[in-house]
Motif scaffolding. Structure first.
Motif, PDB file in Angstrom:
ATOM      1  N   ALA A  24       0.833  -1.206   0.000  1.00 53.18           N
ATOM      2  CA  ALA A  24       0.000   0.000   0.000  1.00 53.18           C
ATOM      3  C   ALA A  24       0.866   1.254   0.000  1.00 53.18           C
ATOM      4  CB  ALA A  24      -0.941  -0.002   1.196  1.00 53.18           C
ATOM      5  N   LEU A  25       1.979   1.233   0.733  1.00 53.80           N
ATOM      6  CA  LEU A  25       2.902   2.377   0.715  1.00 53.80           C
ATOM      7  C   LEU A  25       3.540   2.549  -0.659  1.00 53.80           C
ATOM      8  CD1 LEU A  25       4.631   2.040   4.190  1.00 53.80           C
ATOM      9  CD2 LEU A  25       3.027   3.809   3.445  1.00 53.80           C
ATOM     10  N   LEU A  26       3.911   1.437  -1.292  1.00 56.64           N
ATOM     11  CA  LEU A  26       4.470   1.513  -2.649  1.00 56.64           C
ATOM     12  C   LEU A  26       3.418   1.992  -3.648  1.00 56.64           C
ATOM     13  CD1 LEU A  26       6.638  -1.734  -2.689  1.00 56.64           C
ATOM     14  CD2 LEU A  26       7.438   0.639  -2.578  1.00 56.64           C
ATOM     15  N   PHE A  27       2.182   1.540  -3.471  1.00 51.64           N
ATOM     16  CA  PHE A  27       1.070   1.992  -4.316  1.00 51.64           C
ATOM     17  C   PHE A  27       0.893   3.501  -4.184  1.00 51.64           C
ATOM     18  CE2 PHE A  27      -3.499   2.865  -4.797  1.00 51.64           C
ATOM     19  CZ  PHE A  27      -3.734   2.337  -6.054  1.00 51.64           C
ATOM     20  N   PHE A  51      -0.236   9.992   0.512  1.00 56.65           N
ATOM     21  CA  PHE A  51       0.013   8.713   1.177  1.00 56.65           C
ATOM     22  C   PHE A  51      -1.190   8.233   1.971  1.00 56.65           C
ATOM     23  CE2 PHE A  51       4.374   9.237  -0.011  1.00 56.65           C
ATOM     24  CZ  PHE A  51       4.822   7.926  -0.140  1.00 56.65           C
ATOM     25  N   LEU A  52      -1.941   9.140   2.558  1.00 60.84           N
ATOM     26  CA  LEU A  52      -3.103   8.737   3.340  1.00 60.84           C
ATOM     27  C   LEU A  52      -4.212   8.190   2.445  1.00 60.84           C
ATOM     28  CD1 LEU A  52      -4.299   8.650   6.197  1.00 60.84           C
ATOM     29  CD2 LEU A  52      -5.276  10.885   5.746  1.00 60.84           C
ATOM     30  N   LEU A  53      -4.605   8.962   1.462  1.00 59.79           N
ATOM     31  CA  LEU A  53      -5.716   8.527   0.606  1.00 59.79           C
ATOM     32  C   LEU A  53      -5.342   7.317  -0.259  1.00 59.79           C
ATOM     33  CD1 LEU A  53      -7.231  11.938  -0.526  1.00 59.79           C
ATOM     34  CD2 LEU A  53      -8.008  10.415   1.283  1.00 59.79           C
ATOM     35  N   GLY A  58      -4.907   1.474  -1.284  1.00 61.64           N
ATOM     36  CA  GLY A  58      -4.015   0.341  -1.501  1.00 61.64           C
ATOM     37  C   GLY A  58      -4.282  -0.798  -0.539  1.00 61.64           C
ATOM     38  N   MET A  59      -4.608  -0.484   0.716  1.00 60.62           N
ATOM     39  CA  MET A  59      -4.959  -1.534   1.678  1.00 60.62           C
ATOM     40  C   MET A  59      -6.236  -2.257   1.255  1.00 60.62           C
ATOM     41  SD  MET A  59      -2.693  -1.680   4.131  1.00 60.62           S
ATOM     42  CE  MET A  59      -3.467  -2.401   5.544  1.00 60.62           C
TER      43      MET A  59
END
Length: 93
Positions: A24-27, A51-53, A58-59
């Motif tokens: 999700a961070l990479l996304f 990063f939040l949205l 991504g999660m």
């Protein structure tokens, strides 16, 4: 990745959480160029928003991938973009 066998249910939950969080961070990081293009620059608030949205999305996409398969995660991603563009056009035009 290393604990995977033919049965999906044998993957430990903590492995899924760690891998899904990293992906999700990479996304979210992959969406930084689009965020810069949309806002015309990059500052701390815009980066946190990105990063939040995108991390939350991504999660969700990772969960869909794990539960239903890649095609459902890809469809959700495409529909998310389509929905975003419709709302964007509706409110700005």
């Amino acid at each position: 990745m290393f604990a995977r066998s033919k049965d999906k249910e044998t993957i430990a939950v903590w492995i899924f959480v760690v891998v899904n969080s990293v992906s999700a961070l990479l996304f979210a990081a992959g969406h930084i160029p689009a965020t810069v293009a949309m806002f015309g620059g990059l500052n701390t608030l815009v980066l946190v928003r990105c990063f939040l949205l995108n991390g939350i999305s991504g999660m969700v996409f990772g969960w869909l991938y794990q539960k239903l398969g890649l095609q459902y995660a890809m469809m959700a991603h495409a529909l998310g973009h389509a929905f975003h563009h419709v709302i964007f056009v509706y409110f700005l035009l």
